[in-house]
Design an enzyme around this catalytic site. Structure first.
Site, PDB file in Angstrom:
ATOM      1  N   LYS A 123      94.922 -23.412 -24.182  1.00 35.07           N
ATOM      2  CA  LYS A 123      95.115 -23.418 -22.731  1.00 35.07           C
ATOM      3  C   LYS A 123      94.070 -24.325 -22.094  1.00 35.07           C
ATOM      4  O   LYS A 123      92.889 -24.292 -22.479  1.00 35.07           O
ATOM      5  CB  LYS A 123      95.000 -21.983 -22.211  1.00 35.07           C
ATOM      6  CG  LYS A 123      95.310 -21.791 -20.738  1.00 35.07           C
ATOM      7  CD  LYS A 123      95.216 -20.311 -20.393  1.00 35.07           C
ATOM      8  CE  LYS A 123      95.522 -20.023 -18.939  1.00 35.07           C
ATOM      9  NZ  LYS A 123      95.446 -18.565 -18.632  1.00 35.07           N
TER      10      LYS A 123
ATOM     11  N   SER B 249      99.282 -16.729 -16.405  1.00 36.90           N
ATOM     12  CA  SER B 249      99.008 -18.133 -16.166  1.00 36.90           C
ATOM     13  C   SER B 249      99.078 -18.968 -17.438  1.00 36.90           C
ATOM     14  O   SER B 249      99.133 -20.202 -17.380  1.00 36.90           O
ATOM     15  CB  SER B 249      97.606 -18.283 -15.540  1.00 36.90           C
ATOM     16  OG  SER B 249      96.591 -17.805 -16.424  1.00 36.90           O
TER      17      SER B 249
ATOM     18  N   SER C  60      97.709 -12.507 -17.926  1.00 40.74           N
ATOM     19  CA  SER C  60      98.113 -13.868 -18.277  1.00 40.74           C
ATOM     20  C   SER C  60      98.357 -14.079 -19.761  1.00 40.74           C
ATOM     21  O   SER C  60      98.992 -15.061 -20.151  1.00 40.74           O
ATOM     22  CB  SER C  60      97.058 -14.872 -17.792  1.00 40.74           C
ATOM     23  OG  SER C  60      96.974 -14.869 -16.388  1.00 40.74           O
TER      24      SER C  60
END
Length: 599
Positions: A78, A152, A176
């Site tokens: 990420k 996210s 997330s």
């Protein structure tokens, strides 16, 4: 080259073992096959960047293949997590910088042989559960392009669900690392806070963040977390595992579920939940409704109170450039300036009170089970109600880190409209392995395809022997149902299996013991003796041993299959007036013989 899509860690290992010297060629070709216009990616490696990672691995592989358990496995990171020499953007180009060092977790995974192939899209500054708040574009659901991927950690979940990497790192503050897993039919392991170092990670809420792991199987997610985790003195919020939690859940676990469910009129989500409950009952679990009020109250605190100021601190000077930020993210993060220090302290006191209530509520149960998300929305719907629908997604996730809980998002029966619908198991801190052990069995039970790859579940798996537990063989009064078994269960020890020793032991009924106890002794001429194996938390083993009276003690026993475990042994001096009961093959058989003699 044949498609590498949908490979588990085991499949990647097997592929590279056939021709380890070709690992660079394999991964460069795999990289070339990826779509550089796929907005799940923010940054993809260059062939040279792959080569730079692979060359030192080959030397280590030639010397000791066992030292590289993730050799050649491509993974994604990420883009709020640093990879040395690569840009980190947190999905905000104006914030971008080139990382000088790998994040600690990334460095550990590289050292184990894994290769970073790209960095993934996210809701800007990890603020959102939707996957739409990014200047790089909204990441679509892996099963239906009209729907959200969840966020996210949207890009990480997407590339794993489509089988483009062996695993991916995300982060999880409010869900997330779980919501995207639920929306894409993959595993999302949200570790206990402090297990995986946050060094080299752009924080969202530093007190409530943790790195997370996405994988196609629980076994893979667990292996990655074990390698990436561990105490890190450079992270002020890192903490060592106290080794007090059970190794697995009970054989017939008791699960808490919310007494009143909320699906926001999403009937397919509600039906999928009911199917999941039916599968849980088939697994042997019992389900117990609980009052969910404190969980909801704590969940509301993450965005509707002073806790949002943590995000304000994390974003810092970028708030002075609203034109460079997603407008929804900016409005949420900027609201942290509206709270005083007094309000922040009051919020912390409330968090502690609600967390204590939650811990007490969960104490009688093995875990809490909830829908990973109570509903899903299309990309167009999210544009109409971006804050409201985001809040809905966090109904069963937002409280978890605030209450210092571990969580594991698992694939579950699909919705009738063909979209995934996951469940999440939640338990106290450091119960990660126990949740994972259940998750392995759950995936084997459901036999769902892996992510969106259409690949079948691999053969039945199991977690490796835990380093945080001692496997102990008991032979007498500590057996299940026997008078001293409580000395194990009260220390979170869990039953593993019944088995037999090697044929080099003799069993004796000791004289003048209360309760009655046997003595096990190694001998030149013996027989297999029935024992039970239990996994006891490492930190509780010493106090257990301290309760063992002479002439008994703990040594190392050899089992019939060649394994060696800790187990009860007896001082030879105590055997002179003991009764040799080896011919009965075990303590239960001896007791049954004595009982039948009195009938």
């Amino acid at each position: 080259m044949a498609s590498m899509t949908g490979y588990t860690l085991c499949a990647w290992r097997q592929h590279h073992q056939q021709n380890a010297e070709a690992v660079a060629t394999t991964l460069v070709e795999h990289l070339a096959a990826l779509d550089r216009h796929d907005n799940a990616w923010i940054y993809l490696a260059t062939p040279a960047q792959l080569q730079a990672q692979i060359e030192p691995l080959l030397a280590s592989w030639r010397e000791n293949p066992a030292s590289l358990p993730l050799f050649g496995v491509p993974f994604a990171v990420k883009d709020n997590i640093d990879v040395a020499g690569w840009p980190t953007t947190a999905a905000c180009p104006a914030f971008a910088y080139t990382a000088e060092n790998d994040a600690v977790a990334v460095a550990k995974l590289k050292a184990a042989g894994a290769v970073v192939i790209g960095k993934t899209n996210l809701d800007q500054f990890a603020t959102g559960l939707v996957g739409t708040r990014s200047p790089y574009g909204a990441v679509s659901n892996a099963f239906h392009p009209d729907y959200v991927s969840g966020g996210s950690s949207s890009g990480s979940a997407s590339v794993v669900a489509r089988g483009l990497v062996g695993f991916a790192l995300g982060t999880d503050t409010a869900g997330s690392g779980r919501v995207p897993a639920g929306f894409n039919n993959i595993v999302g392991l949200k570790p206990t806070k402090g297990w995986l170092s946050a060094s080299g990670v752009v924080p969202a809420c530093r007190l409530n963040d943790t790195l997370s792991v996405f994988a196609l199987t629980v076994e893979d997610a667990w292996q990655v977390a074990e390698i990436a985790g561990g105490y890190d003195a450079t992270d002020a919020y890192s903490r060592p595992n106290p080794a007090l939690a059970p190794a697995t859940l009970a054989q017939q676990p008791r699960f808490a579920i919310p007494a009143q469910m909320e699906f926001f009129d999403d009937k397919p989500a509600e039906k999928a939940w009911e199917q999941a409950l039916a599968q849980l009952r088939l697994s042997g679990a019992s389900l117990h409704p609980i009052d969910f009020t404190p969980f909801h109250q704590l969940a509301e605190q993450l965005y509707a109170g002073p806790w949002v100021a943590e995000r304000t601190v994390a974003v810092g000077a970028m708030l002075q450039q609203p034109e460079q930020m997603d407008p929804v993210v900016h409005s949420i993060v900027a609201s942290g300036n509206d709270y005083s220090a007094v309000e922040a302290f009051k919020a912390e006191y409330l968090r502690a009170e609600l967390s204590r209530q939650i811990q007490q509520t969960l104490a009688p149960f093995d875990a809490l089970v909830v829908p990973t998300a109570p509903t899903i929305h299309t990309l167009q719907e999210m544009k109409q109600q971006p804050v409201r629908f985001n809040s809905q997604f966090g109904t069963y996730t937002n409280f978890t880190n605030l209450a210092d809980l571990a969580a594991l998002a698992l694939p579950a029966p699909f919705r009738e409209d063909g979209l995934p619908a996951g469940i999440t198991l939640i338990a106290p801190a450091w119960h990660d392995r126990a949740l994972a052990a259940f998750g392995v069995g759950w995936q084997a039970q459901l036999q769902l395809p892996l992510g969106a790859t259409r690949q079948p579940q691999p053969n039945a798996a199991s977690l490796p022997l835990s380093t945080q537990h001692v496997r102990l063989a008991v032979v007498g009064a500590h057996l299940t149902g026997m008078p001293l078994n409580h000395q194990l269960t009260q220390r979170q020890a869990v039953w593993v299996e019944e088995t037999r020793t090697a044929a080099c032991y003799r069993l004796y009924a000791l004289a003048n013991t209360q309760p009655a106890k046997p003595g096990l002794a190694k001998a030149q001429s013996g027989a297999p003796i029935t024992v039970e194996l239990w996994d006891i938390p490492l930190a509780r083993f010493g106090e257990f041993v301290a309760e063992i009276p002479a002439p008994l003690g703990i040594g190392t026993l050899e089992l019939a299959d060649g394994r060696r475990v800790k187990g009860f042994i007896c001082e030879p001096a105590a055997l002179s007036d003991a009764t040799d009961i080896t011919e009965f093959g075990g303590w239960r058989n001896w007791l049954a013989r004595k009982e039948s003699a009195h009938v």
